[in-house]
Design an enzyme around this catalytic site. Structure first.
Site, mmCIF file in Angstrom:
data_model
loop_
_atom_site.group_PDB
_atom_site.id
_atom_site.type_symbol
_atom_site.label_atom_id
_atom_site.label_comp_id
_atom_site.label_asym_id
_atom_site.label_seq_id
_atom_site.Cartn_x
_atom_site.Cartn_y
_atom_site.Cartn_z
ATOM 1 N N LYS A 191 58.151 53.987 68.915
ATOM 2 C CA LYS A 191 57.281 54.753 68.023
ATOM 3 C C LYS A 191 56.217 55.496 68.825
ATOM 4 C CE LYS A 191 54.719 52.426 65.054
ATOM 5 N NZ LYS A 191 53.271 52.742 65.103
ATOM 6 N N ARG A 197 54.494 61.055 70.515
ATOM 7 C CA ARG A 197 54.128 61.956 71.610
ATOM 8 C C ARG A 197 55.152 63.073 71.793
ATOM 9 N NH1 ARG A 197 51.884 57.053 72.350
ATOM 10 N NH2 ARG A 197 49.979 56.823 73.626
ATOM 11 N N GLY A 216 47.179 55.096 62.732
ATOM 12 C CA GLY A 216 46.062 55.365 63.629
ATOM 13 C C GLY A 216 46.439 56.355 64.708
ATOM 14 N N SER A 271 42.799 53.588 73.488
ATOM 15 C CA SER A 271 43.336 54.642 74.360
ATOM 16 C C SER A 271 43.796 55.851 73.558
ATOM 17 C CB SER A 271 44.509 54.097 75.170
ATOM 18 O OG SER A 271 45.585 53.740 74.327
ATOM 19 N N GLN A 272 43.923 55.712 72.231
ATOM 20 C CA GLN A 272 44.390 56.825 71.403
ATOM 21 C C GLN A 272 43.443 58.024 71.466
ATOM 22 O OE1 GLN A 272 44.788 54.785 67.660
ATOM 23 N NE2 GLN A 272 46.872 54.118 68.093
ATOM 24 N N ASP A 330 49.427 45.110 71.281
ATOM 25 C CA ASP A 330 50.387 44.993 70.178
ATOM 26 C C ASP A 330 51.287 43.772 70.311
ATOM 27 O OD1 ASP A 330 49.449 47.200 68.847
ATOM 28 O OD2 ASP A 330 50.935 48.580 69.667
ATOM 29 N N LYS A 346 42.940 46.628 64.557
ATOM 30 C CA LYS A 346 44.236 47.221 64.223
ATOM 31 C C LYS A 346 44.386 47.306 62.704
ATOM 32 C CE LYS A 346 45.847 47.665 68.474
ATOM 33 N NZ LYS A 346 46.378 48.927 69.039
ATOM 34 N N ARG A 376 43.980 41.133 63.740
ATOM 35 C CA ARG A 376 45.190 40.381 64.060
ATOM 36 C C ARG A 376 44.899 39.019 64.689
ATOM 37 N NH1 ARG A 376 48.851 45.498 66.228
ATOM 38 N NH2 ARG A 376 49.504 46.204 64.144
ATOM 39 N N LYS A 395 55.992 50.508 57.786
ATOM 40 C CA LYS A 395 55.102 51.321 58.603
ATOM 41 C C LYS A 395 55.741 51.712 59.924
ATOM 42 C CE LYS A 395 50.305 51.454 60.163
ATOM 43 N NZ LYS A 395 50.504 52.002 61.510
#
Length: 433
Positions: free
Chosen positions: A20, A25, A96, A169-170, A310, A337, A341, A409
């Protein structure tokens, strides 16, 4: 939807869903290229649909076409950001990545863009962008609590940018994708140690494949030449180590699981799951066409999650199945997240008889080997639901997972794949109350 899992080992051969992270990207880079591109082998998901939806609003023409692999789709993309004057509202769903990757790109459209979303995305942190807007005199308006909807008006100019490296980092990916398209040169700096640096590396690798170069002096310091352009072409998306992690864990706890479609020595940071499982005593072998995970006697260890957040939910399950104590550290961002979590995994596995203690930035897990059955919640978080499904293999009785539909998702076929791999469950509609 509620899923009631009857304890039964998983096993078999499975083609891993596409990455994903790479899918987002590749689609964005193709949408920024003038001309026609094809992005192949994408596993459909709500998050990927959200990215396509926003890119269409920004001017790209994106058409879903058939793919040569079962369960995958390809996208034909006529790229190019289109300038406009009319305001536009874009729905990022619960993704996100979509939101944070595309906010800077929206500043290239000349439009006033309003970003909306659902679930926890509405309140996930965006302050690093707000600080840039303020310093660059870009007008923006948020909801009263600082979340979505977010309306942004303005343009992005070349220059020096600074972001905190300990939030997500997004934000770095969003700027790195956009800054090369400006007329002048730019630089991007991290004001802290950059966590999840491998995800930024994934961005730079993808950009390079699409014809755009960024000089990385060191993690967190990037020199970006302006005036570049993305190149159209045909791009394939490889298998996803983030999703493979659930099946590799399942193989260590059940029967042999063989995964195909994974590229060894990938730019994906979550490939580290292989090394972590081996460090815990897990048996993972490389085969000519994939990876094989086999039943293993696991032992506790210390896991630094700073570059693989993750993986924390499924690693918590493995640690519960192991002997000894596992300490997961540097995982504070996992609280930001789709849900918190750290708290969710501690709460739900403890309901089943686990022994998990929360820390501000991690978890201490005392291995119990088994858990008992019971009813647990998915917290509207795909990775929580899938991790609890894996945990059912070590349960002494049925495990009911409420809200199991949230896997849509990122992995809509997950429950079908569970059944194909020998998982036994019944399904019932959940209550709306």
């Amino acid at each position: 939807m509620n899923i009631c899992m009857t304890p039964h080992p998983f096993g078999g051969v499975l083609a891993v869903p596409s990455s994903k992270s790479l899918g987002h990207r590749d689609l964005i880079c193709a949408a920024l290229a003038e001309g026609e591109s094809v992005v192949e082998h994408i596993s459909p998901s709500e998050d990927i649909e959200a990215t396509c939806r926003v890119l269409r609003h920004f001017g790209a023409q994106i058409e879903e076409i058939s793919d040569t692999l079962p369960g995958r789709v390809s996208y034909r993309i006529q790229g190019g950001i289109r300038q406009g004057r009319n305001p536009v509202t874009v729905d990022c769903g619960e993704s996100g990545s979509t939101l944070r990757f595309l906010i800077p790109l929206g500043l290239l459209t000349g439009r006033t863009v309003t970003y909306t979303g659902r679930g926890r995305l509405v309140s996930r942190p965006l302050q690093p962008y707000y600080a840039i807007f303020q310093s660059r005199h870009i007008a923006y308006q948020t909801a009263d609590d600082g979340g979505l909807p977010l309306t942004v008006t303005g343009t992005l100019s070349p220059g020096a940018y600074t972001l905190p490296g300990n939030v997500s980092s997004q934000f770095f990916t969003g700027l790195l994708l956009t800054l090369p398209l400006l007329t002048g040169d730019s630089a991007l700096y991290s004001s802290t140690t950059l966590e999840s640096a491998s995800y930024v590396g994934l961005t730079l690798d993808t950009m390079a494949r699409h014809g755009v170069q960024v000089e990385e002096e060191k993690p967190g310091v990037y020199q970006i030449a302006g005036g570049q352009s993305y190149q159209p072409g045909r791009y394939e998306v490889e298998g996803d180590y983030s999703q493979a992690a659930f099946w590799l864990a399942a193989g260590c706890l059940g029967h042999d699981v063989k995964l195909t479609g994974l590229r060894r020595h990938s730019a994906q940071g979550d490939e580290v799951i292989v090394d972590i499982i081996r460090r815990m005593g897990g048996r993972i072998t490389e085969e000519p066409d994939g990876l094989m995970a086999s039943p293993s006697a696991l032992k506790g260890t210390t896991i630094d999650a700073g570059d693989c957040p993750d993986l924390v939910p499924v690693l918590t399950v493995l640690a519960t199945a192991a002997s000894g104590t596992t300490h997961i550290v540097n995982a504070a961002r996992v609280r930001l997240k789709e849900c918190d979590r750290l708290h969710a995994m501690a709460e739900e596995l403890n309901k089943l008889g686990g022994r998990i203690t929360e820390e501000p930035d991690g978890l201490i897990i005392e291995g119990t080997g088994q858990v008992h059955g019971g009813c647990v919640q998915a917290w509207n978080d795909h990775r929580i639901a899938m991790s609890l499904a894996v945990a059912s293999q070590i349960a002494e009785g049925p495990v009911q997972i409420d809200g199991a539909e949230c896997v849509r998702k990122s992995y809509p076929r997950f429950w079908q794949d569970v059944a194909a791999m020998g998982g036994t469950y019944t399904e019932e509609a959940g209550s709306d109350e």
